[in-house]
Design an enzyme around this catalytic site. Structure first.
Site, mmCIF file in Angstrom:
data_model
loop_
_atom_site.group_PDB
_atom_site.id
_atom_site.type_symbol
_atom_site.label_atom_id
_atom_site.label_comp_id
_atom_site.label_asym_id
_atom_site.label_seq_id
_atom_site.Cartn_x
_atom_site.Cartn_y
_atom_site.Cartn_z
ATOM 1 N N GLU A 163 0.787 -1.225 0.000
ATOM 2 C CA GLU A 163 0.000 0.000 0.000
ATOM 3 C C GLU A 163 0.829 1.290 0.000
ATOM 4 O O GLU A 163 0.803 2.068 0.972
ATOM 5 C CB GLU A 163 -0.958 0.017 1.195
ATOM 6 C CG GLU A 163 -2.000 -1.088 1.141
ATOM 7 C CD GLU A 163 -3.061 -0.986 2.217
ATOM 8 O OE1 GLU A 163 -4.135 -1.575 2.019
ATOM 9 O OE2 GLU A 163 -2.817 -0.315 3.251
ATOM 10 N N GLU A 357 -5.075 -8.457 0.869
ATOM 11 C CA GLU A 357 -5.779 -8.130 2.116
ATOM 12 C C GLU A 357 -7.256 -7.973 1.815
ATOM 13 O O GLU A 357 -7.640 -7.377 0.812
ATOM 14 C CB GLU A 357 -5.287 -6.811 2.743
ATOM 15 C CG GLU A 357 -3.939 -6.866 3.399
ATOM 16 C CD GLU A 357 -3.574 -5.545 4.063
ATOM 17 O OE1 GLU A 357 -4.510 -4.780 4.428
ATOM 18 O OE2 GLU A 357 -2.382 -5.264 4.208
#
Length: 455
Positions: A163, A357
């Protein structure tokens, strides 16, 4: 069932969120110790100094994963546990911890997925300018070389960055996360370019050291969901997904700026046009490095937002219904995001997709019978995985799914107020309790996903 025979049924964590032992084993300070020490930055003034004490309890945690039937475990390595100052001499205690963790996983037939960076930049490197320093590319390459050299005989799956939208955007645009800066667009775009160069360098050096490695990358996104199956609405959602936002607090939060260079070898034209005056020099040789071939494309997806055609070849957001379903942290429940996200990404980038995720925070507590009942998490995962399975049925190449998270943990600026885990953690006693969702996930894995088609 559309999922592959060797589909990766996994779960994920990150180093700062679970390890604890912040000042043990030779580990150096990170930007998160500094950030958490500043009043008002983290709810309750909390920090990850102890967290889930995974550093001392990893064997117990691996045993729990085995009980859950997990086939793969994605964890991150703390850069400062390997190189306390970010560069220089290797801390052998840090290497030994991760080596022992890998051995414990392999003994339980759990495939280790190593993420090199999940936000915890060594503080010593931050003092040298962090990601804004062009030397950060070399720092990260050397760190990746050490990990590949020391663990590569046993670890075959690597993810470079988790991320970047967050550790650059939330860390340097809004200041919500460590190191808590609010910087100019010029500075931020320099950092973003260095991160992408560091990614490419890491891919290159891992290939050199571990020729049979499978290497990926794990950005994140909120997914535009078409309001209907009308081709115009679908096209509108696709355009929205890869569009570039110029909003001052949101311009780093997009897919194409972070993924087009890696997978297509170029920055998106829209972004080049919108941000022209703030961009660093981008050389052809930079793009060659950034676009080093990867084997899979990871994507963290939690939710999406409704989009429709504006009737003029563009797109527009649609307001949510009143009282829409939300998780404990306040994120919308949108299972369709795990259909449209993988579909749009696979169409554009043509790489096998791994959901690196996905999960939710719930209001979990220990019931009078000693159990932790989390039916909402089971319902959420069931809905999202059904959507992912439908994407696979429709031709999207899906390699795996990593549930966030294996256990409750330090949720960054939210401290310990949010529980994302399938394992309940009592932070005072460090007792672990498998929640109902852990047993559901175990049964789903044992069925190889077939339970999704029975409910």
């Amino acid at each position: 069932m559309a999922f592959k025979e060797k589909f990766l049924w996994g779960t994920a964590t990150s180093s700062y969120q679970i390890e604890g032992a912040a000042y043990e084993g030779g580990r150096g300070k990170t930007v998160w110790e500094d950030f958490c020490s500043r009043p008002g930055k983290v709810l309750g003034g909390q920090n990850g100094d102890r967290a889930c004490d995974h550093y001392h309890r990893y064997k117990e945690d691996v045993e729990l994963m085995a009980q859950m039937g997990i086939t793969s475990y994605r964890f991150s390595i703390a850069w400062s546990r390997i190189l306390p100052d970010g560069t220089g001499a290797v801390n052998e205690e840090g290497i030994a911890f991760y080596s022992d963790l890998v051995d414990a996983l392999l003994k339980k037939n759990i495939i280790p997925f190593v993420t090199l960076f999940h936000w915890d930049l060594p503080y010593a490197l931050y003092k040298k300018g962090g990601w804004q320093n062009p030397d950060s590319v070399t720092w990260f390459r050397e760190y990746a070389r050490i990990i590949a050299s020391r663990l590569g005989e046993r670890v075959k799956h690597f993810i470079t960055f988790n991320e970047p939208q967050c550790f650059i955007g939330l860390g340097h645009v809004t200041g919500e996360h460590a190191p808590g800066n609010k910087m100019s667009k010029k500075a931020v775009f320099e950092m973003a370019h260095h991160v992408l160069l560091a990614h490419g360098n890491a891919v290159e050096v891992i290939r050199e050291r571990v020729p049979d490695a499978k290497i990926g990358y794990a950005p994140t996104s909120a997914v535009p969901i078409p309001v209907s199956n009308n081709p115009k609405d679908i096209d509108a959602a696709r355009k929205a997904y890869f569009s570039i936002s110029s909003e001052d607090d949101n311009y780093m939060w997009n897919v194409s700026w972070w993924s087009d260079p890696v997978l297509l070898g170029r920055y998106p034209e829209e972004g080049i046009r919108v941000f022209a005056k703030d961009l660093p020099e981008i050389r052809p040789e930079d793009m060659k490095i950034i676009s080093q071939p990867i084997d899979f494309y990871g994507q963290n997806i939690y939710h999406g937002y409704p989009v429709r055609s504006d009737g003029n070849g563009g797109w527009e957001m649609v307001g949510r219904n009143e009282g829409y379903a939300r998780t404990a942290i306040g994120w919308p429940v949108t299972p369709e995001s795990l259909y449209w996200g993988p579909r749009f990404l696979y169409e554009r980038y043509k790489k096998p997709i791994i959901i690196t995720e996905n999960g939710l925070s719930c209001h979990d507590w220990v019931s009078l019978d000693g159990k932790v009942r989390d039916p909402n998490r089971i319902d959420f995962m069931d809905r999202y995985l059904k959507a992912l399975n439908l994407a696979a049925k429709d031709g999207v190449d899906i390699d795996g799914y990593f549930a966030w998270s294996m256990m409750d943990n330090f949720e960054w600026a939210k401290g310990y107020f949010e529980r994302f885990g399938m394992v309940y953690v009592n932070y005072e006693t460090q007792e672990r309790i498998l929640k109902d969702s852990a047993y559901w996930y175990r049964d789903l894995i044992q069925s190889r996903g077939r339970l999704l088609e029975e409910t």
